[in-house]
Design a protein around this motif. Sequence first.
Motif: not given
Lengths: 212, 468
Positions: B27-35, B150-163
């Motif tokens: 689960y991702i709490d904070r998503h920072l973005m730039h252009e 992954e930016v798109e994945h976090v935007l869409a699901t609030q999660t990241l697939v990770a190990k």
Amino acid sequence: MKPFTSLDGLVCPLDRANVDTDAIIPKQFLKSIKRSGFGPYLFDEWRYADVGEPGMDCTNRPLKKDFVLNQKRYQGAQVLLARDNFGCGSSREHAPWAIEDYGFRVIIAPSFADIFFGNCYKNGILPIVASAEIVDQLFRECAAQKDYKLRVDLETQTVRNPAGEWFSFDITPHRKHCLLNGLDEIGLTLQHADEIKAFEAKHKAAQPWLFA
Amino acid sequence: MAGKTLYDKLWESHVVREEADGTCLLYIDRHLMHEVTSPQAFEGLRLAGRKAWRKDSIVANPDHNTPTNHWDRGIEDPISRLQVETLDANIKDFGALVYFPFKHANQGIIHVIGPENGTTLPGMTVVCGDSHTSTHGAFGALAHGIGTSEVEHVLATQTLVAKRSRRMLVKVEGSLSAGVTAKDVALAIIGKIGTAGGTGFAIEFGGSAIRGLSIEGRMTLCNMAIEAGARAGIVAPDEKTFEYLKGKQFAPKGADWDKAVAYWKTLQSDADAKFDAVVELDAAQIEPQVTWGTSPEQVLAVGGRVPNPAKEADAQKRAGIERALQYMGLKADTPITEINVDKVFIGSCTNSRIEDLRAAAKVAKGRKKAASVRQVLVVPGSGIVKRQAEAEGLDQVFIDAGFEWREPGCSMCLAMNADRLAAGERCASTSNRNFEGRQGAGGRTHLVSPEMAAAAAIAGHFVDIRSF
């Protein structure tokens, strides 16, 4: 995403360690808001004698003839043979986009940088970690033999040289499944939307300040 | 059972589900973005008809393409302008907790503004399509860079697939000498373990020298974890962290504050926690550092000499040194202090905070840049840093020394805007990467601390700040 199953691909050797993503695709090309069209600018500063700008037609640009991508024998290569720590530096996914757009589907190296390694799988590129000894052998064979090809098979997780010798490589079952089937990972994750919502509710109850 | 590392605590508190092969949904709490790394992600969402899962997790602002002077003229490069306008449009469509458009009073480098307004907190997972997201680990957050998919994945699901990563402890004990900064510690660590030394690891920085660093110094250190190959660098939060955060706009308030601090105090590696690797450095032995080559691991103490490839037995390494010397236009065995610089850059997500500017100003005060130095850029990390510096009169110190005082942004760290090196130009830079062409095609970068950069601007060549 394009699925990856197997290929019999011409090998292009890039014999230097610590190839960074700034070298793979220089910053000026990151201004694009598209995912495609980066292939002509792959390794731009090593490949061309002039300074590349976005949108430039590359067909008549002066080439640095010694660079491997410009050598006739490697035209049409689909397998990039590389050294340690390939893809280090910036997280730019434009690097795998450029590599894939150019025509590479497989990268073999003794080690990769973490972010780049993960980005490859999202773009139908198979990054293969092989031992330094194997990579050395592949570099030697590639130098000695014109039209040197490798047979890469994802299902059996093997790479075979023209002499029939082979080695196997590791990949997580999750990544293998996605790559073989060209799956949209977001779609897969959203199958677990209820679990994400349940986690989120619990998380918010415990740390409400995270949801300001 | 052995205790847990801080990394494991952060990881385990965010696992939504785990597959048999260890692949997790985190689960991702904070998503920072730039252009730069977001337009294709928003485009993907649009094509699939998806929304942002949690728009209040998003903190965004343009920083890579924005100019650092002549703001009245807007963004003159049409391709840069389109990218920045695309971020404006995407945030308008999808939403955000915080968005500072170009020229907003608080706009700046994304890794500077997050901590400034308290949107980075201990115990969070923080991601951004930017490798220097590791900066936020300074607060005891699990923070790392991701790709655009992954930016798109976090935007869409609030999660990241990770190990889960392996855990490395880098322990720096003792006191740093005067003139030795967090930047020097970071470069010394990279010099010791190499740019791939941290690959596959999350690094926790510990030891008395790390605890002794300010929060800003810890940000500088964690910022460069990625230059050691580690996606994430972490420092356990302590009283300094809480003090820094208290009262910030998005920091918890009232009863929540007390509850948060009580939780944050548990964010420490247990005394019996096992790390997969431990690296130790003696703080007293660390000297001011200067990179000489085209990788951050090609670094020396300021008293050193550029290496001689003839003395390297390993053929691959020898070829690497030769290639770097040729690109950098340096002769083997040259003393670092005899290398002249053409330009100086003070800024970037590594070293553009108020403390960095104070340190540079202290060196520049009452002095003038060398006539041989063509340009010295001082680029604050954000509007807030800029105003603070101006309130303290630092801008005038720089201007009096012949430095240029600019508007905030990423600037010449990666030269996506007009600030760049010409081919062959040599720069003392407080940024994080000395790769070929990083600061401009054919440009030559030497990474140093803000103090060392300011001193090089005055002297025209590298000097040992301890005797400057």
